[in-house]
Design a protein around this motif. Structure first.
Motif, PDB file in Angstrom:
ATOM      1  N   GLY A  49       0.823  -1.203   0.000  1.00 51.47           N
ATOM      2  CA  GLY A  49       0.000   0.000   0.000  1.00 51.47           C
ATOM      3  C   GLY A  49       0.853   1.249   0.000  1.00 51.47           C
ATOM      4  N   LEU A  50       1.122   1.782   1.185  1.00 52.00           N
ATOM      5  CA  LEU A  50       1.917   2.998   1.295  1.00 52.00           C
ATOM      6  C   LEU A  50       3.346   2.768   0.814  1.00 52.00           C
ATOM      7  CD1 LEU A  50       0.921   4.255   4.871  1.00 52.00           C
ATOM      8  CD2 LEU A  50       0.134   5.162   2.672  1.00 52.00           C
ATOM      9  N   PRO A  51       3.990   3.828   0.324  1.00 50.14           N
ATOM     10  CA  PRO A  51       5.426   3.719   0.042  1.00 50.14           C
ATOM     11  C   PRO A  51       6.165   3.333   1.324  1.00 50.14           C
ATOM     12  CG  PRO A  51       4.538   5.793  -0.787  1.00 50.14           C
ATOM     13  CD  PRO A  51       3.465   5.183   0.055  1.00 50.14           C
ATOM     14  N   GLU A  52       7.198   2.520   1.183  1.00 50.14           N
ATOM     15  CA  GLU A  52       7.936   2.034   2.352  1.00 50.14           C
ATOM     16  C   GLU A  52       9.401   2.450   2.282  1.00 50.14           C
ATOM     17  OE1 GLU A  52       5.084  -1.939   2.664  1.00 50.14           O
ATOM     18  OE2 GLU A  52       7.263  -2.187   2.466  1.00 50.14           O
ATOM     19  N   VAL A  53       9.961   2.734   3.446  1.00 47.49           N
ATOM     20  CA  VAL A  53      11.387   3.003   3.596  1.00 47.49           C
ATOM     21  C   VAL A  53      11.909   2.052   4.664  1.00 47.49           C
ATOM     22  CG1 VAL A  53      13.137   4.656   4.335  1.00 47.49           C
ATOM     23  CG2 VAL A  53      11.223   5.419   2.915  1.00 47.49           C
ATOM     24  N   ALA A  54      12.924   1.270   4.326  1.00 45.44           N
ATOM     25  CA  ALA A  54      13.468   0.281   5.249  1.00 45.44           C
ATOM     26  C   ALA A  54      14.774   0.774   5.856  1.00 45.44           C
ATOM     27  CB  ALA A  54      13.693  -1.036   4.526  1.00 45.44           C
ATOM     28  N   PRO A 131       7.356  -4.648  -3.736  1.00 46.34           N
ATOM     29  CA  PRO A 131       7.098  -3.623  -4.755  1.00 46.34           C
ATOM     30  C   PRO A 131       6.862  -2.225  -4.188  1.00 46.34           C
ATOM     31  CG  PRO A 131       5.224  -5.124  -4.546  1.00 46.34           C
ATOM     32  CD  PRO A 131       6.337  -5.719  -3.754  1.00 46.34           C
ATOM     33  N   SER A 132       6.442  -2.127  -2.927  1.00 48.82           N
ATOM     34  CA  SER A 132       6.170  -0.813  -2.346  1.00 48.82           C
ATOM     35  C   SER A 132       7.400  -0.203  -1.670  1.00 48.82           C
ATOM     36  CB  SER A 132       5.021  -0.910  -1.332  1.00 48.82           C
ATOM     37  OG  SER A 132       5.243  -1.973  -0.429  1.00 48.82           O
ATOM     38  N   LEU A 133       8.523  -0.917  -1.673  1.00 45.50           N
ATOM     39  CA  LEU A 133       9.737  -0.407  -1.036  1.00 45.50           C
ATOM     40  C   LEU A 133      10.384   0.636  -1.940  1.00 45.50           C
ATOM     41  CD1 LEU A 133      11.801  -0.471   1.252  1.00 45.50           C
ATOM     42  CD2 LEU A 133      12.908  -2.411   0.108  1.00 45.50           C
ATOM     43  N   ARG A 134      10.314   1.896  -1.517  1.00 46.55           N
ATOM     44  CA  ARG A 134      10.868   2.984  -2.324  1.00 46.55           C
ATOM     45  C   ARG A 134      12.372   3.139  -2.136  1.00 46.55           C
ATOM     46  NH1 ARG A 134       7.588   7.037  -3.979  1.00 46.55           N
ATOM     47  NH2 ARG A 134       9.442   7.651  -5.139  1.00 46.55           N
ATOM     48  N   ARG A 135      12.839   2.917  -0.916  1.00 48.39           N
ATOM     49  CA  ARG A 135      14.276   3.066  -0.677  1.00 48.39           C
ATOM     50  C   ARG A 135      14.669   2.325   0.595  1.00 48.39           C
ATOM     51  NH1 ARG A 135      16.340   8.991  -1.048  1.00 48.39           N
ATOM     52  NH2 ARG A 135      15.661   8.562  -3.190  1.00 48.39           N
ATOM     53  N   ALA A 136      15.832   1.706   0.549  1.00 53.80           N
ATOM     54  CA  ALA A 136      16.436   1.145   1.752  1.00 53.80           C
ATOM     55  C   ALA A 136      17.488   2.123   2.249  1.00 53.80           C
ATOM     56  CB  ALA A 136      17.062  -0.210   1.448  1.00 53.80           C
ATOM     57  N   ALA A 220      10.045  13.290   0.460  1.00 55.95           N
ATOM     58  CA  ALA A 220       9.910  13.295  -1.004  1.00 55.95           C
ATOM     59  C   ALA A 220       9.479  11.942  -1.542  1.00 55.95           C
ATOM     60  CB  ALA A 220      11.238  13.710  -1.633  1.00 55.95           C
ATOM     61  N   LEU A 221       9.596  10.886  -0.740  1.00 52.36           N
ATOM     62  CA  LEU A 221       9.204   9.536  -1.157  1.00 52.36           C
ATOM     63  C   LEU A 221       7.793   9.179  -0.708  1.00 52.36           C
ATOM     64  CD1 LEU A 221      12.511   7.677  -0.167  1.00 52.36           C
ATOM     65  CD2 LEU A 221      11.907   8.610  -2.408  1.00 52.36           C
TER      66      LEU A 221
END
Length: 228
Positions: A49-54, A131-136, A220-221
């Motif tokens: 769902g939501l964009p994710e940052v790990a 697929p929702s992981l925008r950036r690690a 920004a992500l």
């Protein structure tokens, strides 16, 4: 005056980020942040769902402390002096716009070999195929710099074409000259990795150094703020 070197130039670019972006980051991270799930198996990952940052990195690098500093909370993410305490993927919903994911540390952990293999396998699967992981965010202890195990993780992220950004933690432990030299060195090494973001962000969860900048970059992500 001589032009700044590559690593210094990228850092200068980051530090000159627009004040509006800094304010957007502040507003996002001032929003409610709620624990969603602690995941121990790929079968129970939250729906995409939501964009994710790990937040990834060696054990005891300061992942939970950084999440707490970004959100302005002391106990949102559990911190510990015991390496390997985080043994699952912990998902936090930030204002309904961004999901923060606190990952198990790699490297030393006070747990059985079987347990370590299981949760680090989960972390690898997550980084390769979400697929929702925008950036690690690859966290690196500023006192220790990049280690061989960090380089191996960077290579894996390159191979899976997963965008990642190196974030130095505990930057307050270094003098400015040493910190600048470390950033330049890591930037040069990161430039050889195709999936690495060019900006190296130095942070401290104690002094607050780099926290506004990192908030702005993560904002920004995020999903757009709802119209009022």
């Amino acid at each position: 005056m001589d032009a700044p070197a590559g690593g210094e130039r990228r850092q200068a670019m980051a530090e000159e980020i627009d004040p509006a972006a800094i304010e957007a980051g502040r507003l996002l991270f001032a929003a409610p942040c709620e624990f969603v799930a602690g995941v121990t198996s790929p079968s129970i990952l939250p729906p995409v769902g939501l964009p994710e940052v790990a937040f990834a990195g060696r054990s005891n690098v300061g992942k939970s402390s950084l999440i707490n500093a970004l959100t302005g909370r002391k106990t949102l993410a559990r911190t510990s002096n015991t390496p390997g305490r985080t043994q699952q993927l912990n998902f936090f919903d930030l204002g309904g716009r961004l999901m923060l994911v606190d990952m198990p540390g790699y490297g030393y952990a006070k747990a059985s070999r079987k347990e370590v293999k299981e949760w680090q396998g989960l972390a690898t699967l997550y980084l390769k195929g979400r697929p929702s992981l925008r950036r690690a965010l690859l966290l690196v202890d500023a006192r220790q710099g990049l280690k061989e195990i960090d380089e191996r993780v960077m290579k894996q992220l390159d191979e899976s074409a997963q965008s990642y950004q190196i974030v130095l933690t505990k930057a307050d432990k270094l003098k400015p000259e040493a910190l600048a030299a470390l950033r330049a060195e890591i930037a040069a090494r990161a430039a050889r990795h195709p999936a690495a973001h060019p900006e190296i962000v130095a942070t401290s969860s104690v002094s607050g150094e780099g926290i506004p900048l990192l908030r702005a970059l993560l904002a920004a992500l995020a999903s757009p703020a709802p119209l009022r």
